[in-house]
Design a protein around this motif. Structure first.
Motif, PDB file in Angstrom:
ATOM      1  N   TRP A   1     -56.218  15.178 -12.518  1.00 53.73           N
ATOM      2  CA  TRP A   1     -56.610  15.085 -13.859  1.00 53.73           C
ATOM      3  C   TRP A   1     -55.710  14.877 -14.716  1.00 53.73           C
ATOM      4  O   TRP A   1     -54.431  15.121 -14.710  1.00 53.73           O
ATOM      5  CB  TRP A   1     -57.095  16.677 -14.434  1.00 53.73           C
ATOM      6  CG  TRP A   1     -57.999  16.501 -15.463  1.00 53.73           C
ATOM      7  CD1 TRP A   1     -57.235  16.665 -16.853  1.00 53.73           C
ATOM      8  CD2 TRP A   1     -59.373  16.368 -15.745  1.00 53.73           C
ATOM      9  NE1 TRP A   1     -58.063  16.498 -17.935  1.00 53.73           N
ATOM     10  CE2 TRP A   1     -59.268  16.198 -17.569  1.00 53.73           C
ATOM     11  CE3 TRP A   1     -60.195  15.892 -15.310  1.00 53.73           C
ATOM     12  CZ2 TRP A   1     -60.504  16.188 -18.053  1.00 53.73           C
ATOM     13  CZ3 TRP A   1     -61.606  15.747 -16.081  1.00 53.73           C
ATOM     14  CH2 TRP A   1     -61.588  15.944 -17.428  1.00 53.73           C
ATOM     15  N   ASP A   2     -55.846  13.993 -15.588  1.00 53.86           N
ATOM     16  CA  ASP A   2     -55.016  13.474 -16.691  1.00 53.86           C
ATOM     17  C   ASP A   2     -55.678  12.938 -17.744  1.00 53.86           C
ATOM     18  O   ASP A   2     -56.498  11.885 -17.789  1.00 53.86           O
ATOM     19  CB  ASP A   2     -53.880  12.449 -16.299  1.00 53.86           C
ATOM     20  CG  ASP A   2     -52.897  12.300 -17.586  1.00 53.86           C
ATOM     21  OD1 ASP A   2     -53.112  12.463 -18.673  1.00 53.86           O
ATOM     22  OD2 ASP A   2     -51.748  11.919 -16.927  1.00 53.86           O
ATOM     23  N   THR A   3     -55.924  13.866 -19.033  1.00 57.11           N
ATOM     24  CA  THR A   3     -56.554  13.460 -20.131  1.00 57.11           C
ATOM     25  C   THR A   3     -56.359  11.970 -20.669  1.00 57.11           C
ATOM     26  O   THR A   3     -57.282  11.097 -21.184  1.00 57.11           O
ATOM     27  CB  THR A   3     -56.564  14.576 -21.042  1.00 57.11           C
ATOM     28  OG1 THR A   3     -56.736  15.781 -20.485  1.00 57.11           O
ATOM     29  CG2 THR A   3     -57.502  14.133 -22.208  1.00 57.11           C
ATOM     30  N   ARG A   4     -55.032  11.729 -20.996  1.00 55.76           N
ATOM     31  CA  ARG A   4     -54.740  10.314 -21.272  1.00 55.76           C
ATOM     32  C   ARG A   4     -55.295   9.331 -20.391  1.00 55.76           C
ATOM     33  O   ARG A   4     -55.596   8.199 -20.990  1.00 55.76           O
ATOM     34  CB  ARG A   4     -53.314  10.567 -21.081  1.00 55.76           C
ATOM     35  CG  ARG A   4     -52.485  11.587 -22.064  1.00 55.76           C
ATOM     36  CD  ARG A   4     -50.896  11.344 -21.641  1.00 55.76           C
ATOM     37  NE  ARG A   4     -50.534  11.538 -20.429  1.00 55.76           N
ATOM     38  CZ  ARG A   4     -49.356  11.038 -19.796  1.00 55.76           C
ATOM     39  NH1 ARG A   4     -48.363  10.376 -20.551  1.00 55.76           N
ATOM     40  NH2 ARG A   4     -49.198  11.256 -18.537  1.00 55.76           N
ATOM     41  N   GLY A   5     -55.412   9.580 -19.401  1.00 58.25           N
ATOM     42  CA  GLY A   5     -56.109   8.628 -18.319  1.00 58.25           C
ATOM     43  C   GLY A   5     -57.527   8.072 -18.713  1.00 58.25           C
ATOM     44  O   GLY A   5     -57.803   6.844 -18.818  1.00 58.25           O
ATOM     45  N   PHE A   6     -58.273   9.263 -19.142  1.00 56.56           N
ATOM     46  CA  PHE A   6     -59.714   8.921 -19.734  1.00 56.56           C
ATOM     47  C   PHE A   6     -59.663   7.956 -20.805  1.00 56.56           C
ATOM     48  O   PHE A   6     -60.414   7.119 -20.963  1.00 56.56           O
ATOM     49  CB  PHE A   6     -60.419  10.071 -19.847  1.00 56.56           C
ATOM     50  CG  PHE A   6     -60.914  10.952 -18.632  1.00 56.56           C
ATOM     51  CD1 PHE A   6     -61.921  10.426 -17.966  1.00 56.56           C
ATOM     52  CD2 PHE A   6     -59.870  12.018 -17.898  1.00 56.56           C
ATOM     53  CE1 PHE A   6     -62.324  11.221 -16.684  1.00 56.56           C
ATOM     54  CE2 PHE A   6     -60.290  12.361 -16.726  1.00 56.56           C
ATOM     55  CZ  PHE A   6     -61.520  12.121 -16.283  1.00 56.56           C
TER      56      PHE A   6
ATOM     57  N   PRO B   1     -59.130  -1.427 -16.078  1.00 58.45           N
ATOM     58  CA  PRO B   1     -58.814  -0.372 -16.801  1.00 58.45           C
ATOM     59  C   PRO B   1     -58.204   0.505 -15.764  1.00 58.45           C
ATOM     60  O   PRO B   1     -57.197   1.377 -16.185  1.00 58.45           O
ATOM     61  CB  PRO B   1     -60.499   0.216 -17.088  1.00 58.45           C
ATOM     62  CG  PRO B   1     -61.144  -1.153 -17.306  1.00 58.45           C
ATOM     63  CD  PRO B   1     -60.426  -2.054 -16.546  1.00 58.45           C
ATOM     64  N   ILE B   2     -58.769   0.605 -14.541  1.00 57.78           N
ATOM     65  CA  ILE B   2     -58.066   1.398 -13.470  1.00 57.78           C
ATOM     66  C   ILE B   2     -56.603   1.242 -13.345  1.00 57.78           C
ATOM     67  O   ILE B   2     -55.693   2.146 -13.247  1.00 57.78           O
ATOM     68  CB  ILE B   2     -59.038   1.335 -12.067  1.00 57.78           C
ATOM     69  CG1 ILE B   2     -60.402   1.950 -12.434  1.00 57.78           C
ATOM     70  CG2 ILE B   2     -58.142   2.191 -11.265  1.00 57.78           C
ATOM     71  CD1 ILE B   2     -61.249   1.894 -11.207  1.00 57.78           C
ATOM     72  N   LEU B   3     -56.298  -0.051 -12.778  1.00 50.26           N
ATOM     73  CA  LEU B   3     -55.049  -0.508 -12.718  1.00 50.26           C
ATOM     74  C   LEU B   3     -53.993  -0.320 -13.987  1.00 50.26           C
ATOM     75  O   LEU B   3     -52.941   0.046 -13.979  1.00 50.26           O
ATOM     76  CB  LEU B   3     -54.929  -2.154 -12.382  1.00 50.26           C
ATOM     77  CG  LEU B   3     -55.648  -2.215 -11.114  1.00 50.26           C
ATOM     78  CD1 LEU B   3     -55.433  -3.861 -10.713  1.00 50.26           C
ATOM     79  CD2 LEU B   3     -54.790  -1.680 -10.031  1.00 50.26           C
ATOM     80  N   GLY B   4     -54.613  -0.805 -15.237  1.00 47.11           N
ATOM     81  CA  GLY B   4     -53.887  -0.580 -16.305  1.00 47.11           C
ATOM     82  C   GLY B   4     -53.660   0.781 -16.772  1.00 47.11           C
ATOM     83  O   GLY B   4     -52.370   1.213 -17.131  1.00 47.11           O
ATOM     84  N   SER B   5     -54.483   2.016 -16.585  1.00 44.18           N
ATOM     85  CA  SER B   5     -54.119   3.168 -16.752  1.00 44.18           C
ATOM     86  C   SER B   5     -53.128   3.874 -15.839  1.00 44.18           C
ATOM     87  O   SER B   5     -52.116   4.579 -15.974  1.00 44.18           O
ATOM     88  CB  SER B   5     -55.581   4.207 -16.657  1.00 44.18           C
ATOM     89  OG  SER B   5     -55.858   4.340 -15.261  1.00 44.18           O
ATOM     90  N   ARG B   6     -53.097   3.225 -14.472  1.00 48.55           N
ATOM     91  CA  ARG B   6     -52.172   3.457 -13.571  1.00 48.55           C
ATOM     92  C   ARG B   6     -50.630   3.009 -13.909  1.00 48.55           C
ATOM     93  O   ARG B   6     -49.559   3.536 -13.578  1.00 48.55           O
ATOM     94  CB  ARG B   6     -52.538   3.004 -12.122  1.00 48.55           C
ATOM     95  CG  ARG B   6     -51.518   3.341 -11.125  1.00 48.55           C
ATOM     96  CD  ARG B   6     -51.862   5.001 -10.591  1.00 48.55           C
ATOM     97  NE  ARG B   6     -50.921   5.340  -9.676  1.00 48.55           N
ATOM     98  CZ  ARG B   6     -49.698   5.817  -9.746  1.00 48.55           C
ATOM     99  NH1 ARG B   6     -49.225   6.165 -11.073  1.00 48.55           N
ATOM    100  NH2 ARG B   6     -49.080   6.251  -8.894  1.00 48.55           N
ATOM    101  N   LEU B   7     -50.759   1.692 -14.508  1.00 45.60           N
ATOM    102  CA  LEU B   7     -49.585   1.146 -14.922  1.00 45.60           C
ATOM    103  C   LEU B   7     -48.643   1.872 -15.721  1.00 45.60           C
ATOM    104  O   LEU B   7     -47.456   1.778 -16.028  1.00 45.60           O
ATOM    105  CB  LEU B   7     -49.594  -0.365 -15.193  1.00 45.60           C
ATOM    106  CG  LEU B   7     -49.925  -1.611 -14.015  1.00 45.60           C
ATOM    107  CD1 LEU B   7     -50.405  -2.715 -14.710  1.00 45.60           C
ATOM    108  CD2 LEU B   7     -48.663  -1.609 -13.181  1.00 45.60           C
ATOM    109  N   ILE B   8     -49.469   2.492 -16.948  1.00 44.23           N
ATOM    110  CA  ILE B   8     -48.845   3.023 -18.098  1.00 44.23           C
ATOM    111  C   ILE B   8     -48.732   4.613 -17.589  1.00 44.23           C
ATOM    112  O   ILE B   8     -48.048   5.483 -18.566  1.00 44.23           O
ATOM    113  CB  ILE B   8     -49.514   2.761 -19.143  1.00 44.23           C
ATOM    114  CG1 ILE B   8     -51.205   3.615 -19.037  1.00 44.23           C
ATOM    115  CG2 ILE B   8     -49.739   1.636 -19.744  1.00 44.23           C
ATOM    116  CD1 ILE B   8     -51.872   3.584 -20.363  1.00 44.23           C
ATOM    117  N   GLY B   9     -48.694   4.868 -16.284  1.00 46.62           N
ATOM    118  CA  GLY B   9     -48.384   6.246 -16.008  1.00 46.62           C
ATOM    119  C   GLY B   9     -49.277   7.517 -16.331  1.00 46.62           C
ATOM    120  O   GLY B   9     -48.899   8.503 -16.521  1.00 46.62           O
TER     121      GLY B   9
END
Length: 633
Positions: A117-122, A186-194
């Motif tokens: 879980w990571d709220t920032r990811g949502f 969106p999935i890869l973008g959230s992963r790239l920004i950590g």
């Protein structure tokens, strides 16, 4: 090149394409439980299963006409052609699973473990979807409606006349790659920004599929009051009505989920919201009253799964037991108990014949229940309620299927007609056409037949008809009184052709059997080699004899101009219905105003047969395809 971008690489594999999941499954099973990297393959399998469930459940709901018939945007049904076209809708799931699988090995970033879980990811995924995926899809979709791309790639998607959830996933390979990119950004973008997380991936992918199914469901489920209270919401979320306009008029409403981009791009259809409001307001009204209703029933627990709202692809083929449906048997059994306790007649299918709406309603009772003495009253009450409901709606003809018109149950429908003499709806058992179809299948040179169920409504009519043609009928019955009563109905010079028999041995030299009462293997063994078993018994008899032939239940092929039919009627082929079903349709098409209940009028067999042929109905059997009145010595 065009071929490669149009069809999936595994298209030629057919059902074997599911073997592509084998690597995921094997790695998931054989991997070390402590190897956390291998959980990626577990997630791929779980997400695929959940996505398939979403598409399946949405499609099931769309085919639950008894729940949504007044909310349907396009009234026509999904036909066989569209079902076949969308058969491999799940190619999209396979493609995206393969890309996820390859990405794991090719990208070190993906091999790093993600938090649960990571709220920032949502928040990041939502922003990236709205700011990048939505406009990207809008622009690409608009390009696909250009002449070249549309004819080469996008026309396949639009060739489905009735949008449904499977339509959302049915597209060419190039479109599926585009959709994969739109979902992946969106999935890869959230992963790239950590700030990526496992839960965010699950929620985004499943929400994406849910909304795609929502837009293609052809059932308006979003109340207009939401947009009346919060007007700006209509730019944030599309509706099934909104997207259906794109399929019917095209050139507008290109958005993925947010009409905001259609408004900014000046491609928003002006009547979108007004039509949505109208659909929502009319959801409580009976907008379409059928001209003809066929009142069916379930045969057994496994066949209860052979309905469009379970698996449309399975329902589009003749019913046969399938092992993959066995796990659903307990569920069907529980549903049966609930339906037995308290339930109402429900609508399971509809189709159009010459622009007139025909519907199939079903009594929620199973075959064996009709033979329980204490269930008789409840079953008749449900049939009576269906007739009265049809009468109130303005239905012109209601036809009773098989056990719903059982003589011991309600006298072939006589009970309801006598109880309600002022009925405007015509009650029809359809057995006159069933008799005609059965007679049509008998060879011209037949001189003797063996008839079981000889004193039933159909048996009586068949016996009287054949004896008038000077054909000897061995009537198997344990009731001499009922035989004599039927014999007296025959003309004096024909009575000698009706012969009472009480044992199956009497038919050991007769090669034409007409079965109206279920017979066992032992009883079938009395038939000589080369015998043909005609039958009008429900359920049909088992085919024990390898040296004999077996006819199907009496049935007729629907006229070629029938539209919107996408499910098979029990074991019948596509476009084929039981003769009693066809008999009700003919009754309506001819505009006959009498009830067809109780005993059959033998004199009307030829009239009904010729009327059926006139309206385009055709016999299924190719034995003769002659009129019954041509049968003679």
């Amino acid at each position: 090149m065009l071929r490669l971008l149009s069809a999936s690489p595994w298209e030629h594999l057919g059902s074997l394409k599911y073997l592509l999941y084998a690597p995921f499954l094997m790695i998931a099973i054989l991997s070390d439980s402590e190897d956390k990297n291998m959980t990626w393959f577990h997630h791929i399998l779980i997400i695929c299963a959940l996505r398939a469930t979403i598409y399946t459940f949405w499609t099931s709901y769309c085919n639950m006409y008894f729940l949504n018939r007044n909310r349907r945007i396009i009234q026509e049904g999904v036909d066989f052609k569209q079902i076949d076209k969308e058969w491999h809708w799940d190619n999209l799931l396979i493609l995206q699973s393969m890309i996820a699988y390859l990405g794991f090995y090719m990208s070190p970033m993906l091999r790093n473990l993600l938090p649960v879980w990571d709220t920032r990811g949502f928040i990041a995924i939502m922003i990236l979807h709205m700011a990048v995926s939505e406009p990207l899809y809008y622009l690409a979709h608009k390009c696909f409606h250009g002449n070249y791309l549309f004819s080469k790639f996008h026309s396949f998607h639009h060739s489905s006349p009735i949008p449904q959830p499977f339509t959302a996933a049915s597209a060419t390979y190039l479109e599926q790659l585009l959709l994969t990119a739109v979902m992946g950004i969106p999935i890869l973008g959230s992963r790239l920004i950590g700030c990526g997380s496992i839960s965010a991936i699950y929620v985004y992918i499943l929400s994406f599929d849910f909304l795609r199914c929502l837009g293609h469901c052809n059932v308006e489920v979003i109340p207009h009051q939401i947009f009346d209270t919060f007007p700006f919401f209509k730019y944030l979320l599309y509706t099934p009505t909104y997207h259906s306009i794109h399929h019917t008029e095209m050139g507008c409403n290109y958005c993925l989920f947010m009409p905001l981009y259609d408004a900014l791009g000046n491609t928003l259809n002006n009547k979108s919201w007004e039509l949505h409001r109208t659909m929502s307001l009319d959801s409580g009204k009976n907008r379409s009253v059928p001209n003809f209703v066929f009142l069916a029933h379930v045969v057994d627990i496994t066949s209860s799964l052979h309905v469009p709202f379970m698996f449309p692809s399975v329902a589009s083929m003749p019913y046969t037991f399938r092992f993959f449906m066995l796990p659903l048997w307990p569920v069907a059994f529980v549903v049966m108990l609930l339906m037995w306790a308290k339930s109402k007649v429900f609508l399971i299918s509809f189709y159009n014949l010459r622009g007139k709406l025909h519907q199939t309603w079903a009594v929620p009772r199973f075959g064996f229940q009709y033979f329980l003495p204490f269930a008789k009253r409840g079953i008749n009450k449900q049939i009576e309620d269906a007739i009265l409901r049809a009468d109130k709606l303005g239905v012109k003809v209601i036809s009773l299927a098989a056990l719903n018109k059982n003589e011991a149950l309600n006298g072939g429908g006589m009970l309801f007609v006598n109880k309600h003499p002022d009925l405007k709806v015509r009650v029809v058992h359809g057995n006159t056409l069933t008799a005609a179809v059965t007679l049509n299948e008998i060879n011209e040179d037949v001189q003797e037949v063996f008839l079981t169920g000889a004193t039933s409504k159909l048996g009586r009519a068949i016996a009287l008809y054949l004896c008038r043609r000077k054909i000897r009928v061995l009537m198997y019955t344990s009731s001499p009184d009922r035989f004599q009563k039927i014999q007296k109905e025959a003309p004096a010079d024909c009575q000698k052709y009706l012969v009472l028999v009480t044992k199956y041995q009497a038919a050991k030299h007769c090669k034409t059997w007409i079965v109206g009462k279920w017979i066992t293997a032992k009883e079938q063994n009395w038939a000589p080699p080369g015998t043909h078993f005609h039958q009008f018994v429900v359920p049909p008899i088992f085919t024990f004899r390898k040296d004999c032939t077996y006819g199907d239940l009496a049935a007729m092929r629907l006229p070629e101009d029938v539209q919107g039919i996408g499910s098979c009627e029990y074991t019948m082929e596509r476009g084929v219905v039981h003769a009693c079903h066809a008999g009700g349709a003919v009754h309506h098409l001819e505009g006959w105003t009498h009830h067809e209940v109780g005993a059959l009028d033998v004199d009307r067999i030829d009239i009904v047969w010729e009327a059926a042929l006139k309206h385009g109905f055709r016999p299924v059997s190719n034995r003769n395809n002659i009129s019954p009145k041509q049968i003679q010595l």
